[in-house]
Design a protein around this motif. Structure first.
Motif: not given
Length: 165
Positions: A4-31
């Motif tokens: 078995t393998r278990t994992y969890q994740w966060d709401d992807p809408a947070v990322l989509a919102d941030a991506a729209g507000r930031m330059a690509g390089i800044d978004f990826l560096r923050e990620l």
């Protein structure tokens, strides 16, 4: 006995919102720095963004049995996930705030099999050409000795981020 393998994740809408507000390089560096949650696919496949600079992105994965196909090696879809991520994020790293991209195609050449014995692999994406509406990127999947395991090219469409509602 089954594994078995278990994992969890966060709401992807947070990322989509941030991506729209930031330059690509800044978004990826923050990620990469952990200031933004990892995308759900990163948890599902268990790979990570290790490096990013303008026109270049590097992801890594340590293969496990959960990545295997029925014939005992890492499934080609896992290769494709890594290569598409590296090529796409290389393009994203060049985009100004307010611009987005989507992959139009991905052509993958599989050169060697990967197993758990291969150890950690890296997908290194670079931008080959970028215009106003499209970009062309490539990615190489390599092992710890930089032996080429697979290669991909990707065409990406560039477009303005739709306004928030």
């Amino acid at each position: 006995m089954g594994r078995t393998r278990t994992y969890q994740w966060d709401d992807p809408a947070v990322l989509a919102d941030a991506a729209g507000r930031m330059a690509g390089i800044d978004f990826l560096r923050e990620l990469r720095a952990g200031g933004l949650p990892r995308p759900p696919v990163n948890h599902t496949v268990d790979f990570a963004l290790d490096e990013v600079e303008p026109g270049r992105a590097v992801f890594s994965l340590t293969p496990g049995e959960e990545h295997y196909n029925p014939i005992g090696s890492v499934h080609g879809g896992i290769f494709a996930v890594l290569l598409d991520s590296a090529a796409g994020c290389a393009v994203q790293s060049t985009l100004p705030q307010g611009m987005a991209y989507t992959s139009l195609d991905l052509t993958v050449k599989f050169l060697r099999r990967i197993t758990v014995e291969t150890g950690t692999v890296r997908a290194i994406g670079t931008v080959i050409s970028k215009g106003r509406q499209t970009a062309l990127a490539q990615a190489q999947l390599v092992d710890a000795t930089d032996r080429l395991l697979a290669h991909a090219t990707s065409s990406c469409m560039l477009f303005p981020v739709p306004p928030a509602r």
